[in-house]
Structure formats: C-alpha cells, structure tokens
Design an enzyme around this catalytic site. Structure first.
Site, short mmCIF file in Angstrom:
data_model
loop_
_atom_site.label_atom_id
_atom_site.label_comp_id
_atom_site.label_asym_id
_atom_site.label_seq_id
_atom_site.Cartn_x
_atom_site.Cartn_y
_atom_site.Cartn_z
N ILE A 98 35.11 7.21 4.84
CA ILE A 98 34.44 6.33 3.88
C ILE A 98 32.95 6.64 3.81
O ILE A 98 32.35 6.61 2.73
CB ILE A 98 34.67 4.86 4.27
CG1 ILE A 98 36.16 4.50 4.13
CG2 ILE A 98 33.82 3.93 3.41
CD1 ILE A 98 36.51 3.15 4.71
N ASP B 208 24.37 7.46 18.07
CA ASP B 208 25.25 6.55 18.79
C ASP B 208 24.84 5.13 18.45
O ASP B 208 23.84 4.63 18.95
CB ASP B 208 25.14 6.80 20.30
CG ASP B 208 26.01 5.86 21.12
OD1 ASP B 208 26.79 5.09 20.52
OD2 ASP B 208 25.91 5.88 22.37
N ARG C 194 19.42 -4.81 12.24
CA ARG C 194 18.11 -5.25 12.73
C ARG C 194 17.04 -4.21 12.47
O ARG C 194 15.94 -4.52 11.98
CB ARG C 194 18.20 -5.57 14.23
CG ARG C 194 16.91 -6.11 14.82
CD ARG C 194 17.14 -6.56 16.25
NE ARG C 194 17.59 -5.46 17.11
CZ ARG C 194 18.11 -5.64 18.33
NH1 ARG C 194 18.29 -6.87 18.80
NH2 ARG C 194 18.46 -4.60 19.07
N TYR D 253 40.00 -5.04 18.08
CA TYR D 253 39.49 -4.49 16.82
C TYR D 253 39.30 -5.60 15.79
O TYR D 253 38.24 -5.72 15.17
CB TYR D 253 40.46 -3.44 16.29
CG TYR D 253 40.03 -2.83 14.97
CD1 TYR D 253 39.09 -1.81 14.93
CD2 TYR D 253 40.57 -3.29 13.77
CE1 TYR D 253 38.69 -1.26 13.72
CE2 TYR D 253 40.18 -2.75 12.55
CZ TYR D 253 39.24 -1.73 12.53
OH TYR D 253 38.84 -1.20 11.34
N LYS E 156 35.74 -6.99 14.12
CA LYS E 156 35.50 -6.94 12.68
C LYS E 156 35.27 -8.33 12.10
O LYS E 156 34.50 -8.50 11.15
CB LYS E 156 36.66 -6.24 11.98
CG LYS E 156 36.74 -4.74 12.27
CD LYS E 156 35.48 -4.02 11.80
CE LYS E 156 35.60 -2.52 11.92
NZ LYS E 156 34.41 -1.80 11.41
N THR F 170 41.81 7.98 5.74
CA THR F 170 40.66 8.65 6.35
C THR F 170 41.12 9.36 7.62
O THR F 170 42.23 9.11 8.12
CB THR F 170 39.55 7.64 6.72
OG1 THR F 170 40.04 6.80 7.80
CG2 THR F 170 39.15 6.77 5.53
#
Length: 265
Positions: A18, A66, A132, A169, A173, A205
């Site tokens: 994506i 990272d 941030r 997961y 999310k 993907t």
C-alpha cells in the site's frame, strides 16, 4: 487531485504494498518530493525507478526506518525538514502482521509477551512516534508557510472485526483508529493539521500471506478469505483513498476512519 502537486510527503512503510502504491499515485498527481521510510530496503531502488518513469520531476528520498524507535523517527522527520524545508502531508502505513490459525483456543494463553510487544511497538507505538514527529514539524512551519496539512494513519478493518485468533493485531489497530480520532482535537481547536484514518480491507500485498501462514500459495490465501466472506482488493484501491485524504479535496473530512474494502463486523 492536483492539490497534492508541488508538495512534500512522508510515507512510512512506503517501499512496498500500500505504501508503494501511495507513492506512485502521489508522483502521478504531481507531488514534489516523496520521503519514504521503511525497515526493508530491498524494494527501494525499484520504487525509485518506478517513480522516475511516472514523474521525473518527483524527488524520492528513501531511508531505512524503524518506526518502533522514537529517536529513529524523530531523526527521519528532522532530516526531511533540513533537506527539503517543509512537510505538507504524511501517511503512516508501516505495520506488521499476526498469523492466524497458529494458536489453540483460548488463544490468549498462547500469545506471549514478546509477540504482543512486537505487534504493538510497530502498529501502535510507531503511529504515535510518527504522528508526533510530523505534527511537531508541521507546527513549526504553519505560521511562516500556512496551508492545508494532513496526516493519514492506516489501521485495518481488523480493528472492528471479531477475530480472536489475531487479537494482538486487531487490538493494536483498534488503538491506532482510536488514537487517530482522539488526535483530531488538534484540528477542532483550530491548529495547523488534519489527522484522519484508514480501515483497509483484505488487500493484495506482499504482507497478506503472513496472515494465513498455513496457505502454500497466494491463491490459497485469497480463497481462505473469500470463504469467510471477504473480498480481496488491490493496493491501488487503498492508495486512491489515502491520496484523496492527503489532498485539499478532502478538506471537509476530519477525524474519520474510512473503511476501504469489504468488512464483516
């Protein structure tokens, strides 16, 4: 979509899937600079070649990144500001999968601390660190170079689906989606940037097979999801919505987590 032309964008997880589709579409729409951050450098050269073919005027700046390291993210954004002088938009797409079908019920007993931390460090902490740093940079330039600035955080339909086998997961999310909605108070209070979210569906993907480790082929992966009632969409389908959210065309929309692709509650 010309509203993205001549602008500078930062994309985490931008070297494949994506993220790469978003970069290609931004270049096609006339973006001035694409600053790509990705932990895997393998596809960066290929992405640079693709962008050059699509739009030779679009600069590509690739960095091994990272997102689970706040200092790494801060350095990346500061380097963008130092090198290119501004930041108009960002898409935080970097994430990692959690394989289904690997744990026996109750699955919580087999999800160890390290697995939980690893998923959250990338999928939630990474979004916090990236947002941030991006907000900090956008705030710095908003008074001297005003204009619409947008941040898009990519979550997942897993954030609102009942999939207990991959609850680390899904929970990470869900946190990403809530964080995005909560942070929109910056926009509501009249600040400089808009923050929006994406809940993408089952997307074709390189990461998709990691969710179904028992499948031997891509066809088996997709068939597994189809049996569960999910359709499989392309990365380009998601990229179109991300680019729209990054453009001034989406100005009336803020704080939304937009579903792209089929979703089962």
């Amino acid at each position: 979509m010309s509203f993205v032309s001549s602008k500078i964008f930062a994309i985490t997880g931008g070297a494949s899937g994506i993220g790469a589709a978003t970069c290609r579409l931004l270049a096609k729409r006339g973006a001035a600079t694409l600053c790509v951050g990705d932990l895997c450098s393998e596809n960066m050269k290929l992405l640079e070649k693709d962008i050059k073919k699509i739009n030779p005027d679009t600069k590509v700046h690739c960095t091994v990144l990272d997102v689970s390291s706040s200092s790494n993210v801060d350095e990346w954004i500061q380097d963008i500001i130092t090198t290119f002088g501004d930041l108009h938009g960002a898409a935080n797409i970097a994430g990692i999968a959690q394989g289904a079908g690997l744990r026996q019920a109750p699955t919580i007993l087999e999800d160890d601390d390290q697995q939980w931390k690893k998923v959250f460090q990338v999928n939630l902490d990474g979004v916090l660190y990236s947002t941030r740093a991006q907000v900090r940079a956008m705030k710095e330039f908003s008074s001297t170079n005003p204009g619409d600035r947008s941040i898009v955080n990519v979550a997942s339909i897993a954030s609102m689906s009942h999939m207990p086998d991959v609850f680390a997961y899904g929970t990470s999310k869900a946190g990403c989606a809530y964080f995005t909605t909560f942070e929109v108070t910056l926009f509501a209070l009249g600040y400089f940037s808009n923050i929006m979210g994406m809940l993408e569906g089952i997307t074709r993907t390189p990461m998709l097979p990691r969710f179904v480790p028992s499948a031997k082929t891509q066809e088996e992966v997709e068939e597994t999801y189809k049996k569960e009632g999910f359709s499989v969409i392309e990365a380009d389908d998601v990229a179109r919505t991300i680019v729209w959210l990054l453009s001034e065309d989406s100005r009336p929309v803020f704080g939304a987590n937009i579903n792209v692709g089929a979703c089962m509650p």
